[in-house]
Design an enzyme around this catalytic site. Sequence first.
Site, PDB file in Angstrom:
ATOM      1  N   HIS A  43      -3.229  -4.930   1.585  1.00  0.00           N
ATOM      2  CA  HIS A  43      -2.635  -5.207   2.899  1.00  0.00           C
ATOM      3  C   HIS A  43      -2.616  -6.716   3.162  1.00  0.00           C
ATOM      4  O   HIS A  43      -3.565  -7.234   3.757  1.00  0.00           O
ATOM      5  CB  HIS A  43      -3.459  -4.514   3.993  1.00  0.00           C
ATOM      6  CG  HIS A  43      -3.216  -3.049   4.096  1.00  0.00           C
ATOM      7  ND1 HIS A  43      -2.355  -2.506   5.021  1.00  0.00           N
ATOM      8  CD2 HIS A  43      -3.686  -2.018   3.366  1.00  0.00           C
ATOM      9  CE1 HIS A  43      -2.326  -1.194   4.872  1.00  0.00           C
ATOM     10  NE2 HIS A  43      -3.127  -0.865   3.876  1.00  0.00           N
TER      11      HIS A  43
ATOM     12  N   CYS B  94       0.834  -1.208   0.000  1.00  0.00           N
ATOM     13  CA  CYS B  94       0.000   0.000   0.000  1.00  0.00           C
ATOM     14  C   CYS B  94       0.875   1.268   0.000  1.00  0.00           C
ATOM     15  O   CYS B  94       1.533   1.537  -1.000  1.00  0.00           O
ATOM     16  CB  CYS B  94      -0.997  -0.038   1.149  1.00  0.00           C
ATOM     17  SG  CYS B  94      -2.372   1.073   0.839  1.00  0.00           S
TER      18      CYS B  94
ATOM     19  N   GLU C  22      -1.160  -8.349   5.299  1.00  0.00           N
ATOM     20  CA  GLU C  22      -1.060  -8.705   6.728  1.00  0.00           C
ATOM     21  C   GLU C  22      -2.436  -8.762   7.391  1.00  0.00           C
ATOM     22  O   GLU C  22      -2.557  -9.185   8.536  1.00  0.00           O
ATOM     23  CB  GLU C  22      -0.142  -7.705   7.454  1.00  0.00           C
ATOM     24  CG  GLU C  22      -0.762  -6.364   7.800  1.00  0.00           C
ATOM     25  CD  GLU C  22      -0.858  -5.410   6.615  1.00  0.00           C
ATOM     26  OE1 GLU C  22      -0.566  -5.818   5.468  1.00  0.00           O
ATOM     27  OE2 GLU C  22      -1.262  -4.250   6.827  1.00  0.00           O
TER      28      GLU C  22
HETATM   29  N1  GLN Z   1      -3.544   6.502   1.005  1.00  0.00           N
HETATM   30  C1  GLN Z   1      -2.310   6.262   1.693  1.00  0.00           C
HETATM   31  C2  GLN Z   1      -1.186   7.101   1.074  1.00  0.00           C
HETATM   32  O1  GLN Z   1      -1.406   7.781   0.141  1.00  0.00           O
HETATM   33  C3  GLN Z   1      -1.945   4.797   1.665  1.00  0.00           C
HETATM   34  C4  GLN Z   1      -2.971   4.001   2.444  1.00  0.00           C
HETATM   35  C5  GLN Z   1      -2.473   2.715   3.013  1.00  0.00           C
HETATM   36  O2  GLN Z   1      -1.271   2.461   3.139  1.00  0.00           O
HETATM   37  N2  GLN Z   1      -3.401   1.898   3.412  1.00  0.00           N
HETATM   38  O3  GLN Z   1      -0.081   7.094   1.553  1.00  0.00           O
END
Ligand code: GLN
Length: 170
Positions: free
Chosen positions: A144, A61, A146
Site C-alpha cells: 500500500h 494490493c 498510499e
Molecule cells: N486480501 C485482499 C484480497 O484478497 C487484498 C487486501 C488488500 O488490498 N489490502 O482481495
Amino acid sequence: MLAAAGAEARIVRTPKDLEGLDGLVIPGGESTTMTLGIEREGLAEPLRGLMRSGTPVLGTCAGMIMLDREHLDVLDIRARRNAFGRQVSSFEADIAVKGAGAMRAVFIRAPWVEEAGEDVEVLAEVHGHPVAVRQGNVLAVAFHPELTGDGRLHKWLVDRIREHQAKEAA
Ligand code: GLN
C-alpha cells in the site's frame, strides 16, 4: 497522494465515470467485493478497453489481483491472494524497487505474483516472491504505497500519464 503528484482525482464507480480519464488507480480493498461491483456495473469491458489502449495504471494490493489473468486480464500474471498467510498477514518491510530504490512497504493480507509472463518485469521481491511488477504502462504492487507518505509510485503514474498524453497529442 494523486493531488500531491499533480493530478486531479475522482472515484470511478460506473462506466460513465471513465469518460475522459487519463489514468487509473485500482486500489487495495477486497478483490471479491471489487469483482462483484465491476460485474454489477458492467465495468469489466470498459476498464479493459481503457487499460489495454495504453492508459497508465497503478494497481495496489487487491488492485494487483484485479489486474491478473483470472480477473481483468490486463497483466500477464497470476496473483496469489493472501499469499503471505494469516499469521503474518500484515507486516512492513524495507524493500528495493528497481528504478525507485529503497522503499518502506506496508503489506496487508497482501498477494504476491505466483507466475509472470515474459513481458512482465519484476521490480521487487519479498522472500523470493515478486511484489512489484510492470508491464508497459501498468504497474502493480502488492503493498500500500498510499500509507507511507512516499509519493514516488503515484508520481510514476502521473509521469506516465504526461508521457502518454504527449504521445497521443503528437
Ligand atoms: N486480501 C485482499 C484480497 O484478497 C487484498 C487486501 C488488500 O488490498 N489490502 O482481495
